[in-house]
Structures are given as structure tokens and as C-alpha cells.
Design a protein around this motif. Structure first.
Motif, mmCIF file in Angstrom:
data_model
loop_
_atom_site.group_PDB
_atom_site.id
_atom_site.type_symbol
_atom_site.label_atom_id
_atom_site.label_comp_id
_atom_site.label_asym_id
_atom_site.label_seq_id
_atom_site.Cartn_x
_atom_site.Cartn_y
_atom_site.Cartn_z
ATOM 1 N N GLU A 101 0.854 -1.185 0.000
ATOM 2 C CA GLU A 101 0.000 0.000 0.000
ATOM 3 C C GLU A 101 0.892 1.237 0.000
ATOM 4 N N ILE A 102 0.631 2.127 -0.928
ATOM 5 C CA ILE A 102 1.439 3.330 -1.102
ATOM 6 C C ILE A 102 0.644 4.538 -0.616
ATOM 7 N N THR A 103 1.254 5.292 0.318
ATOM 8 C CA THR A 103 0.612 6.527 0.795
ATOM 9 C C THR A 103 0.721 7.637 -0.249
ATOM 10 N N ALA A 104 1.911 7.826 -0.789
ATOM 11 C CA ALA A 104 2.149 8.846 -1.809
ATOM 12 C C ALA A 104 3.432 8.479 -2.536
ATOM 13 N N ARG A 105 3.654 9.119 -3.675
ATOM 14 C CA ARG A 105 4.863 8.862 -4.452
ATOM 15 C C ARG A 105 5.262 10.142 -5.174
ATOM 16 N N ASN A 106 6.557 10.231 -5.420
ATOM 17 C CA ASN A 106 7.061 11.328 -6.246
ATOM 18 C C ASN A 106 7.800 10.732 -7.437
ATOM 19 N N SER A 107 8.648 11.496 -8.072
ATOM 20 C CA SER A 107 9.311 11.005 -9.278
ATOM 21 C C SER A 107 10.402 9.981 -8.974
ATOM 22 N N ASN A 108 10.816 9.841 -7.713
ATOM 23 C CA ASN A 108 11.922 8.938 -7.382
ATOM 24 C C ASN A 108 11.512 7.772 -6.504
ATOM 25 N N VAL A 109 10.783 8.056 -5.430
ATOM 26 C CA VAL A 109 10.467 7.012 -4.461
ATOM 27 C C VAL A 109 8.988 7.049 -4.122
ATOM 28 N N GLY A 110 8.537 5.936 -3.516
ATOM 29 C CA GLY A 110 7.182 5.845 -3.010
ATOM 30 C C GLY A 110 7.197 5.660 -1.506
ATOM 31 N N TRP A 111 6.214 6.231 -0.840
ATOM 32 C CA TRP A 111 6.072 6.119 0.609
ATOM 33 C C TRP A 111 5.163 4.923 0.891
ATOM 34 N N VAL A 112 5.749 3.869 1.502
ATOM 35 C CA VAL A 112 5.035 2.614 1.725
ATOM 36 C C VAL A 112 4.294 2.687 3.046
ATOM 37 N N ARG A 113 2.989 2.438 2.987
ATOM 38 C CA ARG A 113 2.193 2.401 4.209
ATOM 39 C C ARG A 113 2.263 1.017 4.858
ATOM 40 N N SER A 114 2.168 -0.023 4.055
ATOM 41 C CA SER A 114 2.240 -1.391 4.587
ATOM 42 C C SER A 114 2.698 -2.319 3.473
ATOM 43 N N GLY A 115 3.254 -3.477 3.878
ATOM 44 C CA GLY A 115 3.688 -4.488 2.919
ATOM 45 C C GLY A 115 5.182 -4.657 2.860
ATOM 46 N N LEU A 116 5.956 -3.681 3.270
ATOM 47 C CA LEU A 116 7.408 -3.756 3.256
ATOM 48 C C LEU A 116 7.952 -3.205 4.561
ATOM 49 N N SER A 117 9.156 -3.612 4.863
ATOM 50 C CA SER A 117 9.842 -3.111 6.053
ATOM 51 C C SER A 117 11.278 -2.790 5.696
ATOM 52 N N GLN A 118 11.909 -2.031 6.556
ATOM 53 C CA GLN A 118 13.283 -1.613 6.313
ATOM 54 C C GLN A 118 14.217 -2.816 6.251
ATOM 55 N N GLY A 119 15.126 -2.777 5.296
ATOM 56 C CA GLY A 119 16.114 -3.829 5.151
ATOM 57 C C GLY A 119 15.774 -4.866 4.098
ATOM 58 N N GLN A 120 14.522 -5.006 3.688
ATOM 59 C CA GLN A 120 14.175 -5.954 2.639
ATOM 60 C C GLN A 120 14.747 -5.483 1.298
ATOM 61 N N ARG A 121 15.034 -6.477 0.452
ATOM 62 C CA ARG A 121 15.569 -6.162 -0.864
ATOM 63 C C ARG A 121 14.493 -6.434 -1.899
ATOM 64 N N VAL A 122 14.282 -5.471 -2.785
ATOM 65 C CA VAL A 122 13.261 -5.578 -3.819
ATOM 66 C C VAL A 122 13.907 -5.455 -5.186
ATOM 67 N N LEU A 123 13.241 -6.014 -6.201
ATOM 68 C CA LEU A 123 13.741 -5.968 -7.562
ATOM 69 C C LEU A 123 13.392 -4.624 -8.190
ATOM 70 N N VAL A 124 14.364 -4.032 -8.859
ATOM 71 C CA VAL A 124 14.156 -2.754 -9.542
ATOM 72 C C VAL A 124 14.030 -3.020 -11.034
ATOM 73 N N TYR A 125 12.970 -2.473 -11.640
ATOM 74 C CA TYR A 125 12.686 -2.691 -13.055
ATOM 75 C C TYR A 125 12.776 -4.183 -13.390
ATOM 76 N N PRO A 126 11.935 -5.023 -12.780
ATOM 77 C CA PRO A 126 12.006 -6.477 -13.014
ATOM 78 C C PRO A 126 11.765 -6.809 -14.491
ATOM 79 N N PRO A 127 12.564 -7.720 -15.061
ATOM 80 C CA PRO A 127 12.383 -8.122 -16.459
ATOM 81 C C PRO A 127 11.039 -8.804 -16.667
ATOM 82 N N PRO A 128 10.566 -8.893 -17.931
ATOM 83 C CA PRO A 128 9.260 -9.523 -18.188
ATOM 84 C C PRO A 128 9.205 -10.986 -17.779
#
Length: 396
Positions: free
Chosen positions: A357-384
Motif C-alpha cells: 500500500e502506497i501513501t504517496a509517491r514522487n518522481s523517485n520514491v514511493g512512501w510505503v504504508r504497509s507491505g514492506l519493512s526496512q532492510g528488505q531487498r526488492v527488484l528494480v525494473y524487473p524483467p518480463p
């Protein structure tokens, strides 16, 4: 020996099968990852703007006059009450031979009209004297009983009428005298080298800097003609033309940042969103509804002294600001079928689909309300080819 060969053949077959399985097995997908962090989140409306003086004064000519050559130039400082321009009455128009004769004839006609008015005044005075004598004789005869009272009343009214006629003749003579003076003034040549009156000194309405001098040389100017613009450069504001859909979030008091003016960002605050919008055609030919948003500069003037009136700047109106927010790059976010957002979380060597769940976003990052926590690693621009549970390998 036969058993040994059979074992050798079996081992070779197993190796071939393993090689074929490895060759045709799905290979891990190379991906890039980033670590979810906590930090400052900021959402802003960014738009080009320009600086302008909050109070700009245009000094104009109060009457039609001759303007002396301007000595002040752009950038000169003036104090309230200083003389900024000198005006003198304009010279009369030059006459050609025909016009000169017409004016001279008009003057002679005016003189003749005065003579005629004098004659009419004398005639009215004589008529009044005659009526006065007639009234005296009739009054004596009426007292002796030789004429009726009605006759006396008629003579008295005639005397009053002659007095009114004398007053009218004297008023007509005054008109003729003034017309003669007007006609004679038209034929008089200017004196003192063309000067026809005392100069008028135009003074500065406030202390400030001369911004513009549209006319530097001496000339004859009409009433209301602009002589110069004066303003106080310390009283500066920024105006930005925001889309009306963005301006509804830029309420008065909203903090702002003024950037790309040639120095460090300046602190600002929205003072006013004008109540009336206007239509503007963009560079792509699209009609847009925009409105002027006025931003006050809160940074002390010493930090932005080089900025002048009409300079181009970039305005960032900060609508959302939060500290210690869970931040994820927008390159890791993608929409889900139900309208929400999701990311791929790195779980060992596999990618796991994680709704967020995203509270807000700008051109660079999104503010996560729930679903992620600090330290987790996520895929950036995941391939098809990445799906939930896919094997992945982090690209070095």
C-alpha cells in the motif's frame, strides 16, 4: 569386465541425462535489487516561475508637457520625494502665413466686437437716463393728480427694464473683452527662448531603484505617458503558472522551494492562489487551464541579492512532507490487476510477489504504508520473465 562396462555405460548415460536436464532447465533471471530504507519523503509540484516586485510604481506625466532629458538610468537609486523628471509647458504651435493672417484677423474682429459692445453699453445707459427723467416727471404729475397711477406704474416698469438692458450690455462687453484677450494671446510669440511657464518637477513616490526608463531624450509627452518605473528590489515575490488540478493542493501557507536561479535553493511560502484561471496553449498545442500562484521569499535578501525583476526560477510547492518514512524506488513498483501496487521481494534466490500500500509517491520514491519493512531487498525494473517464485540471480 562386462559388469564394469555396463556400469561405465550407465554412468555415462546418467551424466548425459543430467547435462540435458541442466541445459534445458530454466536459468535464473538476472535482476537488480535495492534495499528498502527509511528516510525523508517529499512530494512537490514543480513548475517554472519568474520573479517580480511586489509593488511596482509607474511614474507618469500628469499633463501634456515638454519633458527634459532624463538623467536617471536603470539601476539608479532614488529616495521618496527626489526629482525624477522635469516638465515644462509646451510651446504654441508654429503658424504658417495663412494661419498667421487668420489669427490676426480674428484679433481685429475681437477688437471690433469690444467697440460694438461699448456702444451698446452707452446706448443702454442713455436709455436708462431717459427712462429715469420720464419717471421723475410722471411721478410729479401723478402727485398733482394730472396722470393716473397706472401710467406711473408703466413708467416705473420701463425704468427697471432699462436697468436690466444696461446690465446685459455690460455682461456682453465683458465677454467681448475676454475674447479679445484670447485672440491677442494667440498672436503673441513665445518669450525666453520658447519657455511659456514655470517648470513642473515630478517626484519619486517611494524610495527604491529605477527599473525602466522608456524615454531618455527630451520630447513632448501626452498626459499619462509613462516616464519611468520604480520599485523596491528587497520586496520580491515569485509567480508560477500552475495547472488548476495542481493549484488546488497549493493552499496559502504551503511551504515552497525556489531553485535553479543560479544559487542555493531559497525558502518560500505560498501567499496567494489567484481566484481566476486562464487558458494557455502548451508547446505541444494543448490548451491548459492555469492559475497564478504567488510565493513569498522567506530567505533573507542578502542570499539572493543578484536576483532581479523578471528572472526565471523553478518553484517546488511542497504538498507532502514526512520523516522516517519507508521508501521504495518507483522503479520497483508496478500495478496489480485489482488496482493496487506490488513489488518483487528477493527471497534467497527466488522472487516473491508482495502487495504493498502506497501513501504517496514522487518522481523517485514511493512512501510505503504497509507491505514492506526496512532492510528488505526488492527488484528494480524487473524483467518480463520474472514471476512469483522465479529463480533470479542478482546482477553484480
Amino acid at each position: 569386465m562386462t559388469k564394469f562396462r555396463m556400469a561405465l555405460y550407465a554412468a555415462a548415460g546418467l551424466a548425459a541425462i543430467a547435462a540435458l536436464g541442466w541445459a534445458f532447465a530454466p536459468q535464473p533471471v538476472e535482476v537488480e535489487t535495492v534495499t528498502v530504507e527509511r528516510g525523508h519523503f517529499e512530494h512537490a509540484i514543480e513548475e517554472d516561475g519568474r520573479t517580480r516586485l511586489r509593488d511596482r510604481y509607474m511614474v507618469s506625466a500628469p499633463v501634456m508637457a515638454h519633458l527634459s532629458r532624463m538623467t536617471l538610468r536603470e539601476g539608479d537609486r532614488v529616495k521618496a520625494g527626489d526629482t525624477v523628471a522635469v516638465l515644462t509647458p509646451v510651446m504654441p504651435s508654429l503658424f504658417d502665413e495663412r494661419s498667421r493672417r487668420e489669427v490676426a484677423a480674428r484679433a481685429r474682429a475681437a477688437q471690433a466686437a469690444v467697440s460694438g459692445a461699448d456702444a451698446r453699453v452707452e446706448r443702454a445707459r442713455v436709455a436708462q437716463d431717459e427712462a429715469r427723467l420720464e419717471h421723475q416727471r410722471t411721478d410729479k404729475l401723478a402727485r398733482d393728480g394730472f396722470v393716473s397711477m397706472s401710467r406711473l406704474d408703466s413708467v416705473r416698469l420701463a425704468l427697471d427694464g432699462t436697468g436690466r438692458e444696461l446690465q446685459a450690455a455690460q455682461a456682453a462687453r465683458e465677454v467681448a473683452v475676454h475674447e479679445r484677450e484670447l485672440a491677442q494671446a494667440s498672436v503673441q510669440a513665445p518669450r525666453n527662448g520658447g519657455s511659456t511657464g514655470q517648470p513642473l518637477f515630478v517626484r519619486a513616490p517611494l524610495s527604491g531603484v529605477v527599473l525602466r526608463v522608456p524615454l531618455r531624450s527630451e520630447a513632448t509627452v501626452n498626459a499619462g505617458a509613462a516616464l519611468m518605473d520604480i520599485g523596491d528590489p528587497m520586496q520580491m515575490e515569485v509567480v508560477a503558472e500552475l495547472l488548476t488540478t495542481d493549484a488546488v493542493n497549493a493552499k496559502p501557507g504551503t511551504p515552497a522551494s525556489i531553485e535553479r536561479w543560479g544559487g542555493a535553493p531559497l525558502e518560500g511560502r505560498v501567499r496567494l492562489v489567484e481566484p481566476s484561471a486562464f487558458t494557455k496553449v502548451s508547446a505541444l498545442g494543448i490548451e491548459e487551464q492555469r492559475v497564478n500562484v504567488l510565493v513569498d521569499i522567506l530567505t533573507p535578501p542578502a542570499a539572493w541579492l543578484p536576483v532581479g525583476d523578471g528572472f526565471r526560477v523553478t518553484v517546488r510547492v511542497i504538498t507532502i512532507s514526512a520523516d522516517d518514512a519507508v521508501l521504495v524506488p518507483v522503479g520497483a513498483l508496478f500495478p496489480r490487476g485489482n488496482g493496487g501496487m506490488a513489488v518483487y521481494v528477493l527471497d534467497g534466490s527466488h522472487a516473491r510477489l508482495q502487495p504493498v500500500e502506497i501513501t504517496a509517491r514522487n518522481s523517485n520514491v514511493g512512501w510505503v504504508r504497509s507491505g514492506l519493512s526496512q532492510g528488505q531487498r526488492v527488484l528494480v525494473y524487473p524483467p518480463p520473465g520474472v514471476a512469483d517464485g522465479s529463480r533470479v540471480r542478482v546482477r553484480s
